[in-house]
Write an enzyme that holds these catalytic residues in place. Structure first.
Site, PDB file in Angstrom:
ATOM      1  N   GLU A   1       0.829  -1.209   0.000  1.00  0.00           N
ATOM      2  CA  GLU A   1       0.000   0.000   0.000  1.00  0.00           C
ATOM      3  C   GLU A   1       0.866   1.263   0.000  1.00  0.00           C
ATOM      4  O   GLU A   1       0.541   2.239  -0.653  1.00  0.00           O
ATOM      5  CB  GLU A   1      -0.974   0.004   1.195  1.00  0.00           C
ATOM      6  CG  GLU A   1      -2.088  -1.027   1.084  1.00  0.00           C
ATOM      7  CD  GLU A   1      -2.986  -0.804  -0.142  1.00  0.00           C
ATOM      8  OE1 GLU A   1      -2.980   0.303  -0.706  1.00  0.00           O
ATOM      9  OE2 GLU A   1      -3.692  -1.752  -0.542  1.00  0.00           O
TER      10      GLU A   1
ATOM     11  N   TYR B   1      -5.970   6.449   4.712  1.00  0.00           N
ATOM     12  CA  TYR B   1      -6.196   5.412   3.703  1.00  0.00           C
ATOM     13  C   TYR B   1      -5.433   4.127   4.056  1.00  0.00           C
ATOM     14  O   TYR B   1      -6.006   3.030   4.060  1.00  0.00           O
ATOM     15  CB  TYR B   1      -5.775   5.906   2.301  1.00  0.00           C
ATOM     16  CG  TYR B   1      -5.639   4.751   1.362  1.00  0.00           C
ATOM     17  CD1 TYR B   1      -6.778   4.119   0.871  1.00  0.00           C
ATOM     18  CD2 TYR B   1      -4.389   4.209   1.046  1.00  0.00           C
ATOM     19  CE1 TYR B   1      -6.679   2.995   0.067  1.00  0.00           C
ATOM     20  CE2 TYR B   1      -4.285   3.093   0.245  1.00  0.00           C
ATOM     21  CZ  TYR B   1      -5.432   2.488  -0.244  1.00  0.00           C
ATOM     22  OH  TYR B   1      -5.336   1.375  -1.018  1.00  0.00           O
TER      23      TYR B   1
ATOM     24  N   ASP C   1      -9.434   4.986  -1.844  1.00  0.00           N
ATOM     25  CA  ASP C   1      -8.296   5.457  -2.640  1.00  0.00           C
ATOM     26  C   ASP C   1      -8.852   6.139  -3.888  1.00  0.00           C
ATOM     27  O   ASP C   1     -10.065   6.339  -4.013  1.00  0.00           O
ATOM     28  CB  ASP C   1      -7.351   4.294  -2.993  1.00  0.00           C
ATOM     29  CG  ASP C   1      -7.960   3.343  -4.007  1.00  0.00           C
ATOM     30  OD1 ASP C   1      -9.184   3.434  -4.269  1.00  0.00           O
ATOM     31  OD2 ASP C   1      -7.219   2.506  -4.549  1.00  0.00           O
TER      32      ASP C   1
END
Ligand code: SF4
Length: 363
Positions: A41, A124, A142
């Site tokens: 990520e 996020y 996202d």
């Protein structure tokens, strides 16, 4: 079935049939390694899956556990990261690995709030790790999910102001079960079906829930505020070579753009045209003796950062036999050792400009 339940069920059914196989994913119900989810990520922010895959595989084979990454030298991590850009992330990545080892015994926490307290982890990433790696319900938004949700609800507010509205709608749609699979499914749909241009609505599992599709104007969402024109900054950059063929490199300030990365000395990056005779002043400042030959200018280097364009004019300077000692933050290095230091893409472009017409340097 109401929109909320029908929507998430359709998304999950689609995922069971179409999930992409990715090195950091586990399909078929098992939760992936939190370390893998977190690493992927962080790498995926502002970069594509195709770009990230080889970096991810390299990091995992070199540092198989978060404790291995924590024990690595920051410079090794920055060097391995070179090419992914946004180097502050690589520094935070290392800091976060250290914090996970010191504060959590080498295991990532599952709780969003605890994840948020770690370096480099924002809303996020905390939601993504909590839901994907631990199966907790978290609202993951996202850029891809933002696009899907803004089309499903035809959200009229423009980005970035629309973010809280989009998140509130995303929250309504997020299921309690399989929240991680749901988030990954929406990411996949956003990247492969609900694409920025020409969304493939005929293949979309949630077309029957989508207001943008019904109205026939889905592609106009998300609405965006008009972009400001990026300014162009300019500078002279110096490839200073001593009598042994070594080149002067120095480390950038830890904070700020390309923080902690290596660079060739340059004048300040600014919008005003640089003063042409700054060479001697810079050489004196970095502790290099006077030049033995006039500088040779090579091809202009162009690079674009998030907020500005940059134009660097490289100059090759022969700094005499000894070449001086360099200053505290600068040192001499042979070009064939550049691959061992954290040289950002911008500086690699400078190397290419200098070597143009003389073969290339393997970086
Ligand atoms: Fe996107 Fe079309 Fe699906 Fe709506 S129907 S979510 S616009 S792909």
């Amino acid at each position: 079935m109401n929109r909320k339940d029908g929507f998430s069920q359709a998304i999950l059914d689609w995922y069971d049939r179409n999930a992409r196989e990715l090195p950091w994913r586990r399909l078929g119900g098992a939760h992936p390694e939190p370390y893998h989810v977190w690493l992927s990520e962080i790498m995926l922010q502002q970069t594509t899956v195709v770009t990230v895959k080889p970096y991810f595989n390299h990091f995992i084979s070199r540092w198989p556990q978060v404790s291995d990454l924590a024990a690595a030298e920051l410079d090794e991590v920055l060097t391995a990261w070179a090419g992914l850009g946004y180097y502050a992330r690589a520094r935070n990545l290392h800091k976060c690995a250290v914090a996970v080892c010191h504060n959590y015994g080498g295991s990532f926490p599952a709780d969003e709030a605890e994840l948020l307290s770690l370096p480099g982890i924002g809303d996020y990433t905390a939601a993504a790790v909590s839901s994907i790696a631990f199966g907790k319900r978290a609202v993951v938004v996202d850029g891809n999910i933002e696009r899907v949700v803004s089309r499903v609800y035809r959200i009229a507010d423009a980005l970035p102001q629309a973010k809280p509205v989009i998140k509130a709608h995303a929250d309504v749609l997020t299921p309690s079960d399989r929240a991680g699979d749901y988030a990954q499914a929406l990411m996949d749909i956003g990247s492969g079906v609900c694409t920025p241009r020409n969304p493939k609505c005929e293949l979309c599992p949630v077309a029957s829930f989508c207001d943008g599709f019904s109205a026939g104007d889905a592609e106009t969402f998300p609405q965006k505020a008009p972009k400001k024109k990026k300014p162009t900054r300019k500078a002279h950059i110096f490839w200073i070579e001593n009598g042994r063929g070594e080149v002067l490199v120095r480390r950038r300030e830890e904070s700020g753009l390309l923080g902690g990365m290596m660079e060739f000395p340059s004048t300040a990056w600014q919008e005003q045209a640089p003063v042409p005779d700054e060479v001697e002043a810079l050489l004196t400042q970095i502790g290099v003796e006077g030049t033995s030959k006039p500088p040779v200018t090579t091809e202009l280097v162009r690079h674009t950062f998030t907020h500005f364009h940059l134009e660097l004019t490289p100059h090759v300077v022969k700094a005499g036999e000894a070449g001086g000692s360099g200053s505290n933050d600068a040192f001499w290095l042979a070009p064939d050792a550049f691959s061992t230091i954290a040289l950002p893409t911008l500086m690699k472009k400078v190397v290419q400009s200098v070597f143009k017409g003389q073969g290339s340097l393997d970086l």
